[in-house]
Every structure is written in C-alpha cells, then in structure tokens.
Design a protein around this motif. Structure first.
Motif, PDB file in Angstrom:
ATOM      1  N   TYR A 192      -0.562  -4.754  -4.650  1.00  0.00           N
ATOM      2  CA  TYR A 192      -1.971  -4.574  -4.292  1.00  0.00           C
ATOM      3  C   TYR A 192      -2.069  -3.948  -2.914  1.00  0.00           C
ATOM      4  O   TYR A 192      -1.117  -3.950  -2.124  1.00  0.00           O
ATOM      5  CB  TYR A 192      -2.714  -5.914  -4.315  1.00  0.00           C
ATOM      6  N   SER A 218      -5.991  -0.623 -10.842  1.00  0.00           N
ATOM      7  CA  SER A 218      -7.430  -0.903 -10.800  1.00  0.00           C
ATOM      8  C   SER A 218      -7.954  -0.616  -9.403  1.00  0.00           C
ATOM      9  O   SER A 218      -7.366  -1.060  -8.410  1.00  0.00           O
ATOM     10  CB  SER A 218      -7.701  -2.366 -11.158  1.00  0.00           C
ATOM     11  N   GLN A 219      -9.069   0.116  -9.324  1.00  0.00           N
ATOM     12  CA  GLN A 219      -9.640   0.478  -8.029  1.00  0.00           C
ATOM     13  C   GLN A 219     -11.132   0.146  -7.996  1.00  0.00           C
ATOM     14  O   GLN A 219     -11.848   0.368  -8.973  1.00  0.00           O
ATOM     15  CB  GLN A 219      -9.433   1.973  -7.753  1.00  0.00           C
ATOM     16  N   LYS A 255      -0.992   8.108 -11.282  1.00  0.00           N
ATOM     17  CA  LYS A 255      -2.060   7.925 -12.269  1.00  0.00           C
ATOM     18  C   LYS A 255      -1.870   8.876 -13.438  1.00  0.00           C
ATOM     19  O   LYS A 255      -1.546  10.053 -13.242  1.00  0.00           O
ATOM     20  CB  LYS A 255      -3.429   8.190 -11.637  1.00  0.00           C
ATOM     21  N   THR A 279     -14.978   0.442  -7.494  1.00  0.00           N
ATOM     22  CA  THR A 279     -15.879   1.590  -7.651  1.00  0.00           C
ATOM     23  C   THR A 279     -17.217   1.380  -6.953  1.00  0.00           C
ATOM     24  O   THR A 279     -17.930   2.338  -6.671  1.00  0.00           O
ATOM     25  CB  THR A 279     -16.151   1.869  -9.150  1.00  0.00           C
ATOM     26  N   ASN A 285       1.100   4.042  -3.039  1.00  0.00           N
ATOM     27  CA  ASN A 285       0.723   5.440  -2.790  1.00  0.00           C
ATOM     28  C   ASN A 285       1.879   6.396  -3.065  1.00  0.00           C
ATOM     29  O   ASN A 285       1.680   7.518  -3.536  1.00  0.00           O
ATOM     30  CB  ASN A 285       0.242   5.608  -1.350  1.00  0.00           C
ATOM     31  N   LYS A 320     -14.811  -2.272 -11.058  1.00  0.00           N
ATOM     32  CA  LYS A 320     -13.652  -1.407 -10.841  1.00  0.00           C
ATOM     33  C   LYS A 320     -13.419  -0.419 -11.980  1.00  0.00           C
ATOM     34  O   LYS A 320     -13.909  -0.596 -13.095  1.00  0.00           O
ATOM     35  CB  LYS A 320     -12.397  -2.256 -10.623  1.00  0.00           C
ATOM     36  N   CYS A 346       0.845  -1.207   0.000  1.00  0.00           N
ATOM     37  CA  CYS A 346       0.000   0.000   0.000  1.00  0.00           C
ATOM     38  C   CYS A 346       0.873   1.247   0.000  1.00  0.00           C
ATOM     39  O   CYS A 346       0.655   2.185  -0.785  1.00  0.00           O
ATOM     40  CB  CYS A 346      -0.912   0.012   1.236  1.00  0.00           C
ATOM     41  N   GLN A 384      -7.292  -0.389   0.555  1.00  0.00           N
ATOM     42  CA  GLN A 384      -7.775   0.641  -0.371  1.00  0.00           C
ATOM     43  C   GLN A 384      -8.396   0.029  -1.630  1.00  0.00           C
ATOM     44  O   GLN A 384      -8.729   0.758  -2.564  1.00  0.00           O
ATOM     45  CB  GLN A 384      -6.617   1.570  -0.755  1.00  0.00           C
ATOM     46  N   THR A 407      -7.147  -1.783  -4.148  1.00  0.00           N
ATOM     47  CA  THR A 407      -6.330  -1.375  -5.289  1.00  0.00           C
ATOM     48  C   THR A 407      -5.462  -2.539  -5.760  1.00  0.00           C
ATOM     49  O   THR A 407      -4.889  -3.258  -4.942  1.00  0.00           O
ATOM     50  CB  THR A 407      -5.420  -0.189  -4.901  1.00  0.00           C
TER      51      THR A 407
END
Length: 353
Positions: free
Chosen positions: A142, A110-111, A85, A113, A80, A95, A76, A146, A148
């Motif tokens: 990953y 990929s997040q 992006k 949604t 971050n 996602k 993570c 979050q 992600t």
C-alpha cells in the motif's frame, strides 16, 4: 438294507441372528461416522479453511502464488517501480480498481477516486492490515500518500457472478447442494470472524441490499469466499455503550434489519440525529437472504433449506436480542452439512435401526 444317513438341520435362534446383524450394522455406522469425521476434516482443515492458515505470513509480509518465502508488503516506491496497470476492472464510490501485474503475477491495484472519501479509503486500509486472515483478501502492499492498495487477484471475481460461473463447463461439477452449502458456511464464517475480530465486534455496514453484499466478497478459484471491501466496518462496544449507524441516510426495504429502518413513520421526516443506533445483529438478519442466493436452485438445495428453516427463522426475529450469534448460526450450518452427508452416504440407516 442300507440305512440313509439322517441329516441334522441346525437352526439358530432368530434372536441370535438379529443380534449379529444389528452389531454389524452398528459397526458399519461407527465406521461411517469415523470416515465422515475425516472427510469433514479434509474440508475444514486440509482445504485451507483451518483457523490458522499455513499460507499466511507474519504481520507486514505476504506470500503469493507458488512462492516459498514471505515478502514484505510493497512500499510506495516498490509499487510505482514494479507494478504495471493492465486495465480498469471496476469503479465504486470510493475507489477505482485495476487489474495489474507484479513480477509475472496478476494483482489488483485500488486507487482513491473521490478525495472527499479519503477517510473511508484509509479506514478500509487499516481494516485490511489488521484483519489479515484466511477470511480476508491478501494484502500485498500500500501507499498512503498516493491512496493506493495492492491486493491478491482472484479471477472469478465477486460473488455476484456465482451463478454465471457455475454455468461455465469447467465449473459445472461444483454446482451441487454440497458445494453451495460449503459457500454458505464460508460466508457465515466471515461474519463470525468480523464479530469476534482482533479489533472487537465489527459490523458489515456496506450491505443495504443483496447485490451490494455480494459485491463485497470474492470467490476464489478453489471455491471459497473472502471478504474484499472493508471500507465500512464500524466497531460495536456494548459494554461501553458504543453502537453504530450504517451511514447518515434513511435505509429502506426488507433486506435491511428492522432496527435500521426509520422508526417514526412517514409523517416524521428522517433526521440522522434522531435515528437510533444498533449493533452487529443487523448482519445476522441478512444471513438467510445471502444463504438463499448461495444455495441456488439445484437438486437437494430445498432439503438444505428445510434443515436450515429454524435457524433462519431465528435470524429474522424482529428483536435483535432474540437473534442467534454468528457462531450459533455457523454451528448449525456445520451440523446440517454433517447430517446431510451422513444421510447421503447411508440412506435408510435410520429405518434399519
């Protein structure tokens, strides 16, 4: 008076001549088969399609681009801090997908949604981690907290854009029956891998129409196929009586297998509890339709379809138990490729023999 020397004409028996010719022809055929074996090895092994991919790292690690060493999956904190992006390139029910950058490498972030589908998202992550192989998109990191996932970027995108890609001047040379059949072999290889995966027999459930199937796979720059979306991949265990149902809604249309359709007619309203479960043979039913798309309409593709007619007819058996396994389909595809390459290399050999 000078005598003219007599010229002695030696005639070889016809049988002896034909035997020599036949021996030479057989030797040529044997040499062709040896070259063909090496040629196919080049495709199945040297091109990175061997069962053990030397580009893969041990569990929990990845290697990207020209890197020589394997790196641990990004955490993570690392995602971050180090991933930037660039733009949104897609969004589905589960996602949103962003083209991103990590250490000058293009990557995919990929997040989640829809929080109601977090179980699907986490299931996809679990599958992605467990199934890392030459058949599956490479996981780079990953963050469960979050929701992600970070994966390798493939600029040619999903299989949906195959025909458009093959019209680009750079890739027109790839638009041949041979290359397209290789893609079909890749696709069936993925299905075979899922049906005999380290986790057991997995069913590709997110496949209710051709467009949806194609969106689950990526086309690599060296023209191979990877499965990308593993959110809907339930486990079949026949010995334990465990079958599956792909979702809780009624499925319609000829693309889905007969056993996936409501069996009680229009007069009985659909009820999920009454819908019988099924097994991995639903994937086999769909192989001819996907392969037909992959083969396209180029010179020679109809000949390929003719050679695949019997195995595709078997895939479309109404009774799932009568359909071949993915391994049997894959073996047939490879035999057809070998046969057609041999015939293309030495046309007329059969008639000469």
């Amino acid at each position: 008076m000078e005598k003219k020397p007599h010229l002695v004409r030696r005639e070889f028996p016809p049988r002896e001549v034909s035997s020599v010719s036949l021996a030479l022809l057989l030797a040529a055929v044997l040499l062709l088969n040896a070259l063909l074996y090496l040629y196919l090895n080049k495709f199945y092994i040297s091109s990175g399609r061997a069962e053990t991919d030397p580009g893969l790292c041990s569990f929990g690690y990845f290697k990207l681009g020209a890197a020589k060493n394997c790196s641990p999956w990004l955490s993570c904190e690392a995602i971050n801090r180090e991933v930037r992006k660039l733009k949104c390139v897609g969004e589905g029910a589960v996602k949103k997908v962003f083209l991103s950058e990590w250490k000058e490498n293009k990557v995919v972030l990929s997040q989640l949604t829809n929080s109601e589908l977090k179980e699907d998202f986490l299931h996809g992550l679990k599958m992605l981690k467990a199934l890392q192989s030459k058949h599956v998109v490479r996981l780079l990191g990953y963050c469960e907290q979050q929701f992600t996932i970070l994966t390798e970027y493939h600029p040619l995108g999903s299989l949906r854009g195959l025909n458009e890609t093959l019209h680009i001047p750079k890739y027109k040379g790839m638009n041949t029956w041979h290359r397209r059949l290789m893609l079909a072999i890749d696709y069936v290889s993925v299905i075979r891998y899922l049906h005999s995966s380290p986790l057991g027999t997995l069913v590709m459930c997110d496949s209710n129409d051709l467009d949806k199937v194609l969106s689950q796979y990526l086309l690599t720059s060296d023209f191979h196929i990877l499965v990308n979306d593993l959110d809907a991949l339930p486990l079949v265990n026949k010995s334990a009586g465990r079958l599956v149902k792909c979702g809780h809604r009624e499925l319609r249309g000829e693309f889905v297998a007969p056993e996936q359709r409501w069996p009680y007619g229009e007069e009985v309203p659909f009820e999920d509890d009454l819908m019988p479960p099924y097994d991995e043979k639903t994937d086999i039913w769909k192989i001819p339709d996907v392969s037909n798309f992959l083969l396209g309409h180029v010179e020679g593709s109809d000949i390929v379809r003719l050679h695949l007619f019997d195995i595709h007819a078997a895939c479309k058996k109404k009774d799932p138990a009568e359909r071949p396994s993915a391994q049997e389909v894959l073996d047939t595809y490879k035999k057809v490729l070998t046969l057609l390459i041999r015939e293309a290399a030495m046309p007329g050999t059969r008639e000469m023999l």
